[in-house]
Design an enzyme around this catalytic site. Structure first.
Site, PDB file in Angstrom:
ATOM      1  N   ASP A   1     100.300  41.038  88.440  1.00  0.00           N
ATOM      2  CA  ASP A   1      99.299  40.848  87.399  1.00  0.00           C
ATOM      3  C   ASP A   1      99.137  39.339  87.157  1.00  0.00           C
ATOM      4  OD1 ASP A   1      97.513  41.541  85.342  1.00  0.00           O
ATOM      5  OD2 ASP A   1      99.109  41.471  83.845  1.00  0.00           O
TER       6      ASP A   1
ATOM      7  N   ASP B   1      97.221  37.837  83.761  1.00  0.00           N
ATOM      8  CA  ASP B   1      97.290  37.558  82.326  1.00  0.00           C
ATOM      9  C   ASP B   1      98.660  37.950  81.790  1.00  0.00           C
ATOM     10  OD1 ASP B   1      94.566  36.672  81.964  1.00  0.00           O
ATOM     11  OD2 ASP B   1      93.967  38.743  82.261  1.00  0.00           O
TER      12      ASP B   1
ATOM     13  N   ASP C   1     103.285  42.471  82.911  1.00  0.00           N
ATOM     14  CA  ASP C   1     103.814  42.224  81.578  1.00  0.00           C
ATOM     15  C   ASP C   1     103.581  43.393  80.623  1.00  0.00           C
ATOM     16  OD1 ASP C   1     100.944  41.619  81.535  1.00  0.00           O
ATOM     17  OD2 ASP C   1     101.296  40.874  79.505  1.00  0.00           O
TER      18      ASP C   1
END
Length: 258
Positions: free
Chosen positions: A8, A10, A207
């Site tokens: 990922d 962000d 995250d």
């Protein structure tokens, strides 16, 4: 043999416009060790070119557009595979990245009985757009969401994301959107196919427990949670599934040790 890396962005590589410490070195480790990798992001606002340029601006160089898959790309590929019309149409709530991907697969953007209403995060979301989206869905347009994220991590905190827009339209129509991006394992499988590996040969780094980790798990990947974005050690324990690894950030990840 080390696993391929699907990561990922962000909350993993950056928060908003701020690079997460150690992210530059992590990407360089992937390049130096010739580890196959791909950035898989629910961000539908930006194109792969935009993302490459953003990372270059943050000091991460050596990437190409082929290193990225966005939820806009996945949504466009999915809709192309689903429609039988020669000239399908869509009403879009979202940015240029999503509109460009739909154009690339033969869609035209329309406000006259569109086949689909496609919703992503938008910096210009308005009440007028809600009204149009609701009307088109009531008229029979199929309701599509690029991703379900309720918030996105930015420097200093969080901001509303695509899920909040989808929730408003769902509340007004009583209809749930079909979500193409994470945690839909469809997007994960597109990523492994692009890398040319089986899911069990890849690690999903993210995250968020509710998108990155569950999506990787359901696709059959190894998973690694980083605590530099949305999920925390405390919130992680609330889920009935757990990641294979937990790191403070990608600064702590040695790809050959996964």
């Amino acid at each position: 043999m080390s696993k391929s890396i699907i990561s990922d962005m962000d909350g993993v590589i950056y928060r908003g416009k701020q690079l997460i410490p150690g992210a530059r070195e992590f990407v360089q480790r992937l390049i130096d060790t010739q580890t196959p990798f791909l950035f898989l992001t629910n961000n539908a606002e930006q194109t792969p070119l935009d993302l490459r340029l953003k990372l270059e601006g943050l000091g991460i160089i050596g990437l190409t557009e082929d290193n990225f898959i966005t939820s806009a790309m996945a949504t466009a590929m999915f809709l192309k595979s689903q429609t039988r019309k020669a000239m399908p149409t869509a009403y879009v709530v979202g940015g240029a990245g999503l509109i460009n991907e739909l154009y690339n697969v033969g869609f035209s953007i329309s406000e006259s009985y569109p086949d689909y209403v496609v919703v992503a995060k938008s910096q210009t979301f308005s009440f007028e757009q809600i009204k149009k989206a609701v009307r088109f869905i009531d008229q029979g347009a199929k309701f599509i969401g690029t991703n379900p994220d309720m918030i996105d991590p930015i420097e200093g905190g969080y901001e509303p994301a695509a899920g909040t827009l989808l929730a408003a339209i769902e509340a007004a129509t009583g209809k749930k959107p079909y979500i193409v991006g994470k945690p839909n394992s469809l997007m994960m499988l597109l990523a492994t196919r692009k890398l040319g590996v089986h899911p069990e040969e890849a690690v999903m780094i993210g995250d968020r427990m509710d998108t990155d980790i569950v999506g990787g798990l359901e696709a059959g990947m190894c998973t690694a949670l980083v605590l530099s974005g949305v999920s925390t050690r405390e919130s992680m324990e609330q889920f009935p599934y757990q990641p294979d690894y937990v790191f403070d950030s990608v600064a702590d990840i040695d790809p050959h040790a996964l």
